[in-house]
Scaffold this motif. Structure first.
Motif, PDB file in Angstrom:
ATOM      1  N   TYR A 142       0.866  -1.181   0.000  1.00 56.74           N
ATOM      2  CA  TYR A 142       0.000   0.000   0.000  1.00 56.74           C
ATOM      3  C   TYR A 142       0.904   1.233   0.000  1.00 56.74           C
ATOM      4  O   TYR A 142       1.908   1.262   0.719  1.00 56.74           O
ATOM      5  N   TYR A 143       0.546   2.231  -0.790  1.00 56.05           N
ATOM      6  CA  TYR A 143       1.372   3.444  -0.803  1.00 56.05           C
ATOM      7  C   TYR A 143       0.507   4.666  -1.072  1.00 56.05           C
ATOM      8  O   TYR A 143      -0.589   4.577  -1.630  1.00 56.05           O
ATOM      9  N   GLY A 152       7.956  13.025  -6.988  1.00 51.69           N
ATOM     10  CA  GLY A 152       8.396  12.617  -8.317  1.00 51.69           C
ATOM     11  C   GLY A 152       8.797  11.156  -8.401  1.00 51.69           C
ATOM     12  O   GLY A 152       9.674  10.776  -9.177  1.00 51.69           O
ATOM     13  N   LEU A 153       8.150  10.322  -7.601  1.00 47.91           N
ATOM     14  CA  LEU A 153       8.445   8.886  -7.560  1.00 47.91           C
ATOM     15  C   LEU A 153       7.361   8.088  -8.280  1.00 47.91           C
ATOM     16  O   LEU A 153       6.211   8.523  -8.353  1.00 47.91           O
ATOM     17  N   ALA A 154       7.722   6.930  -8.771  1.00 50.39           N
ATOM     18  CA  ALA A 154       6.760   6.046  -9.436  1.00 50.39           C
ATOM     19  C   ALA A 154       6.894   4.645  -8.854  1.00 50.39           C
ATOM     20  O   ALA A 154       7.990   4.069  -8.843  1.00 50.39           O
ATOM     21  N   GLU A 162      14.894  -3.198  -2.228  1.00 51.40           N
ATOM     22  CA  GLU A 162      15.851  -2.088  -2.300  1.00 51.40           C
ATOM     23  C   GLU A 162      15.171  -0.814  -2.801  1.00 51.40           C
ATOM     24  O   GLU A 162      15.463   0.288  -2.311  1.00 51.40           O
ATOM     25  N   GLN A 163      14.282  -0.947  -3.781  1.00 55.04           N
ATOM     26  CA  GLN A 163      13.513   0.216  -4.226  1.00 55.04           C
ATOM     27  C   GLN A 163      12.636   0.757  -3.097  1.00 55.04           C
ATOM     28  O   GLN A 163      12.505   1.975  -2.926  1.00 55.04           O
ATOM     29  N   MET A 164      12.054  -0.143  -2.330  1.00 58.16           N
ATOM     30  CA  MET A 164      11.232   0.277  -1.196  1.00 58.16           C
ATOM     31  C   MET A 164      12.055   1.106  -0.200  1.00 58.16           C
ATOM     32  O   MET A 164      11.578   2.107   0.351  1.00 58.16           O
ATOM     33  N   ARG A 165      13.297   0.696   0.017  1.00 59.62           N
ATOM     34  CA  ARG A 165      14.163   1.463   0.923  1.00 59.62           C
ATOM     35  C   ARG A 165      14.445   2.859   0.361  1.00 59.62           C
ATOM     36  O   ARG A 165      14.414   3.850   1.098  1.00 59.62           O
ATOM     37  N   ASP A 166      14.685   2.938  -0.941  1.00 56.50           N
ATOM     38  CA  ASP A 166      14.922   4.238  -1.561  1.00 56.50           C
ATOM     39  C   ASP A 166      13.695   5.139  -1.436  1.00 56.50           C
ATOM     40  O   ASP A 166      13.807   6.334  -1.123  1.00 56.50           O
ATOM     41  N   PHE A 167      12.521   4.565  -1.680  1.00 57.07           N
ATOM     42  CA  PHE A 167      11.283   5.330  -1.540  1.00 57.07           C
ATOM     43  C   PHE A 167      11.094   5.791  -0.097  1.00 57.07           C
ATOM     44  O   PHE A 167      10.723   6.940   0.167  1.00 57.07           O
ATOM     45  N   VAL A 282      -4.759   6.102  -1.840  1.00 53.45           N
ATOM     46  CA  VAL A 282      -4.062   4.830  -1.647  1.00 53.45           C
ATOM     47  C   VAL A 282      -3.850   4.121  -2.981  1.00 53.45           C
ATOM     48  O   VAL A 282      -4.787   3.923  -3.756  1.00 53.45           O
ATOM     49  N   GLY A 283      -2.594   3.759  -3.244  1.00 53.62           N
ATOM     50  CA  GLY A 283      -2.252   2.951  -4.411  1.00 53.62           C
ATOM     51  C   GLY A 283      -1.881   1.547  -3.973  1.00 53.62           C
ATOM     52  O   GLY A 283      -1.587   1.287  -2.797  1.00 53.62           O
ATOM     53  N   PHE A 284      -1.874   0.613  -4.924  1.00 51.01           N
ATOM     54  CA  PHE A 284      -1.659  -0.803  -4.615  1.00 51.01           C
ATOM     55  C   PHE A 284      -0.626  -1.400  -5.568  1.00 51.01           C
ATOM     56  O   PHE A 284      -0.653  -1.139  -6.767  1.00 51.01           O
ATOM     57  N   ALA A 285       0.284  -2.188  -5.031  1.00 51.42           N
ATOM     58  CA  ALA A 285       1.278  -2.906  -5.832  1.00 51.42           C
ATOM     59  C   ALA A 285       1.480  -4.276  -5.200  1.00 51.42           C
ATOM     60  O   ALA A 285       1.069  -4.524  -4.059  1.00 51.42           O
ATOM     61  N   LEU A 286       2.124  -5.170  -5.936  1.00 50.62           N
ATOM     62  CA  LEU A 286       2.422  -6.490  -5.381  1.00 50.62           C
ATOM     63  C   LEU A 286       3.444  -6.364  -4.249  1.00 50.62           C
ATOM     64  O   LEU A 286       4.190  -5.381  -4.167  1.00 50.62           O
ATOM     65  N   ALA A 287       3.472  -7.348  -3.373  1.00 48.14           N
ATOM     66  CA  ALA A 287       4.469  -7.375  -2.302  1.00 48.14           C
ATOM     67  C   ALA A 287       5.872  -7.408  -2.916  1.00 48.14           C
ATOM     68  O   ALA A 287       6.081  -8.021  -3.965  1.00 48.14           O
ATOM     69  N   PRO A 288       6.849  -6.754  -2.285  1.00 45.13           N
ATOM     70  CA  PRO A 288       8.174  -6.611  -2.891  1.00 45.13           C
ATOM     71  C   PRO A 288       8.912  -7.931  -3.083  1.00 45.13           C
ATOM     72  O   PRO A 288       8.809  -8.855  -2.279  1.00 45.13           O
ATOM     73  N   LYS A 289       9.680  -7.971  -4.151  1.00 45.07           N
ATOM     74  CA  LYS A 289      10.582  -9.086  -4.440  1.00 45.07           C
ATOM     75  C   LYS A 289      12.013  -8.618  -4.170  1.00 45.07           C
ATOM     76  O   LYS A 289      12.250  -7.472  -3.808  1.00 45.07           O
ATOM     77  N   GLN A 290      12.977  -9.502  -4.342  1.00 42.43           N
ATOM     78  CA  GLN A 290      14.377  -9.093  -4.277  1.00 42.43           C
ATOM     79  C   GLN A 290      15.180  -9.967  -5.235  1.00 42.43           C
ATOM     80  O   GLN A 290      15.122  -9.736  -6.420  1.00 42.43           O
ATOM     81  N   VAL A 291      15.872 -10.994  -4.743  1.00 46.89           N
ATOM     82  CA  VAL A 291      16.578 -11.875  -5.671  1.00 46.89           C
ATOM     83  C   VAL A 291      15.607 -12.846  -6.334  1.00 46.89           C
ATOM     84  O   VAL A 291      15.925 -13.465  -7.347  1.00 46.89           O
ATOM     85  N   THR A 292      14.422 -12.994  -5.760  1.00 46.63           N
ATOM     86  CA  THR A 292      13.362 -13.823  -6.343  1.00 46.63           C
ATOM     87  C   THR A 292      12.015 -13.223  -5.965  1.00 46.63           C
ATOM     88  O   THR A 292      11.911 -12.449  -5.009  1.00 46.63           O
ATOM     89  N   GLU A 293      10.997 -13.562  -6.738  1.00 44.97           N
ATOM     90  CA  GLU A 293       9.638 -13.180  -6.348  1.00 44.97           C
ATOM     91  C   GLU A 293       8.897 -14.332  -5.698  1.00 44.97           C
ATOM     92  O   GLU A 293       7.771 -14.180  -5.239  1.00 44.97           O
ATOM     93  N   LYS A 294       9.545 -15.500  -5.611  1.00 47.28           N
ATOM     94  CA  LYS A 294       8.927 -16.647  -4.938  1.00 47.28           C
ATOM     95  C   LYS A 294       8.721 -16.337  -3.457  1.00 47.28           C
ATOM     96  O   LYS A 294       9.646 -15.893  -2.775  1.00 47.28           O
ATOM     97  N   GLY A 295       7.513 -16.580  -2.978  1.00 46.65           N
ATOM     98  CA  GLY A 295       7.241 -16.387  -1.563  1.00 46.65           C
ATOM     99  C   GLY A 295       7.230 -14.937  -1.125  1.00 46.65           C
ATOM    100  O   GLY A 295       7.290 -14.653   0.074  1.00 46.65           O
TER     101      GLY A 295
END
Length: 438
Positions: A142-143, A152-154, A162-167, A282-295
């Protein structure tokens, strides 16, 4: 005693006639203090009106307390509860031990086939249902669209951590009570460890290797927990180690969280103008991935089950069937709006155009649920089923202890290295004791 019988009165002046015996059966329901369950309690007067011989007695508890009470009661056959609110983890284990009543011969209009297969399978043992799903969820991001636009973020469809940390760094303004990110920090196998395990999954970790040995001191778990502690410690709200689902929901709805990763079930609350100060933002995106999107996104269902120790099984069956039926969903739509219908359980909900248009979170919820696969949730092969949990009896105790260590590291009471070494030691001891390996 749960049943109060009024004896039949026989009048000697009326030959062969008697007043009929009547009985009021009390059904004691143990449930969690989440918004959907509180609404269920509020609407239960409709059930009692149509079932005047059944009285409902509610025990509504915080998640960790509820789990402890229910686990103790079911294991000791205490018989305190006639209906238990449990999930995908407990149902399979308790059903296999004959601690729960099988839910068979449900009425045709209940439409069992309408329940999503992954949810139905998760609440079954050898094809027999042992709990009926009240709602089901994955997790998502949720964002605040307005804050992202101002900065100016997308937000991508599925960000990396890592993108989440930058945001979070860009949006963190604690002097204005605006925090970059809100995440679960409260200790508990179903509280912080639900979220933390999905972070670990995304970083390539798993609870156990193929020989059932824990890997907490390995690179993947260490990197994941270091990242989580750094992210939430630097860009989260004060006291984050005390915040669970309800606390973070309150923070987000009050406009204090720029982002929040948590259960998809929160969608109807964060977009409800009567509960949220920012429902249109409120905007919606999938839960964050990192080295994999599994789980990356979990799978869970809060479901209603009847313990074998109940002395009110018939009345309890009437209630759990009512509370998880299509008709209950229609009652919610009438009283609270169609967007408030319990999500994630029935395919017909997502085939309903009125629901899909009224619920801006519905499409992302459906996508998240479809992606969640408990049989393939880790980068490396794992011997267990489950995304944010391992469906073995020992998991509850182990993950409760590990959750306290992770929460302690977040609170600064110990280093991540200390927490992971302790987690490794505790888990090795428990798994050896249970003879998963020598």
């Amino acid at each position: 005693m749960k049943k109060r019988l009024i004896p039949t009165l026989v009048a000697s002046s009326i030959a062969m006639m008697a007043l009929p015996a009547s009985a009021e059966t009390t059904v004691t329901i143990g449930t969690v203090n989440n918004g959907d369950m509180i609404r269920m309690q509020e609407l239960s007067g409709a059930f009692e009106k149509s079932h005047p011989d059944i009285k409902l007695d509610w025990v509504v508890l915080e998640e960790n307390v509820l789990r402890q009470r229910l686990t103790t009661d079911i294991a000791t056959k205490g018989g305190q509860f006639d209906v238990m609110t449990i999930g995908l983890y407990e149902t399979g284990i308790w059903g296999a031990r004959d601690w729960l009543m099988p839910l068979e011969s449900l009425p045709a209009d209940y439409d069992v086939d309408d329940i999503f297969p992954s949810v139905r399978d998760g609440l079954s043992v050898d094809g027999t249902l042992y709990a009926l799903p009240f709602y089901a969820e994955s997790s998502m991001t949720y964002y605040r669209k307005d804050l992202f636009e101002q900065a100016g973020l997308a937000m991508p469809e599925q960000p990396t951590w890592e993108q989440m940390r930058d945001f979070a760094k860009a949006l963190h303004k604690p002097d204005q009570e605006q925090y970059g990110i809100c995440l679960r920090g409260k200790a508990g196998w179903g509280e912080n460890m639900a979220l933390v395990t999905t972070v670990a999954n995304a970083f390539g970790a798993r609870w156990f290797d193929e020989g059932w040995k824990p890997e907490f001191t390995g690179e993947a778990w260490t990197s994941a927990i270091e990242f989580y502690v750094d992210l939430l410690g630097n860009y989260g709200p004060p006291g984050a180690s005390s915040n669970g689902f309800n606390e973070n929901l309150a923070l987000f709805n009050s406009g204090k969280c720029a982002m929040w990763v948590d259960a998809t079930v929160a969608g109807s609350f964060v977009t409800d103008a009567s509960q949220s100060k920012v429902p249109e933002q409120v905007g919606f995106a999938l839960a964050p991935k990192q080295v994999t999107e599994k789980g990356a996104g979990w799978l869970w269902s809060w479901a209603l089950a009847i313990p074998a120790s109940s002395d009110a099984k018939d009345a309890a069956t009437e209630f759990v069937t009512w509370a998880t039926s299509k008709q209950y969903g229609e009652l919610v739509a009438e009283t609270s709006g169609v967007a408030a219908v319990p999500p994630g359980t029935r395919q017909s909900t997502y085939a309903n155009e009125a629901y899909m248009s009224a619920a801006p979170f519905a499409q992302k919820t459906l996508e998240s649920l479809n992606k969640a696969d408990p049989t393939d949730a880790t980068l490396k092969p794992a011997p267990y089923t489950g995304i944010q949990l391992a469906q073995i009896p020992e998991f509850q105790s182990i993950a409760t202890q590990v959750g306290k260590l992770v929460s302690g590291a977040l609170a600064g009471q110990m280093s991540v290295d200390q927490a992971m070494k302790s987690a490794q030691s505790i888990t090795e001891r428990e798994m050896k004791r249970a003879r998963y390996y020598n």
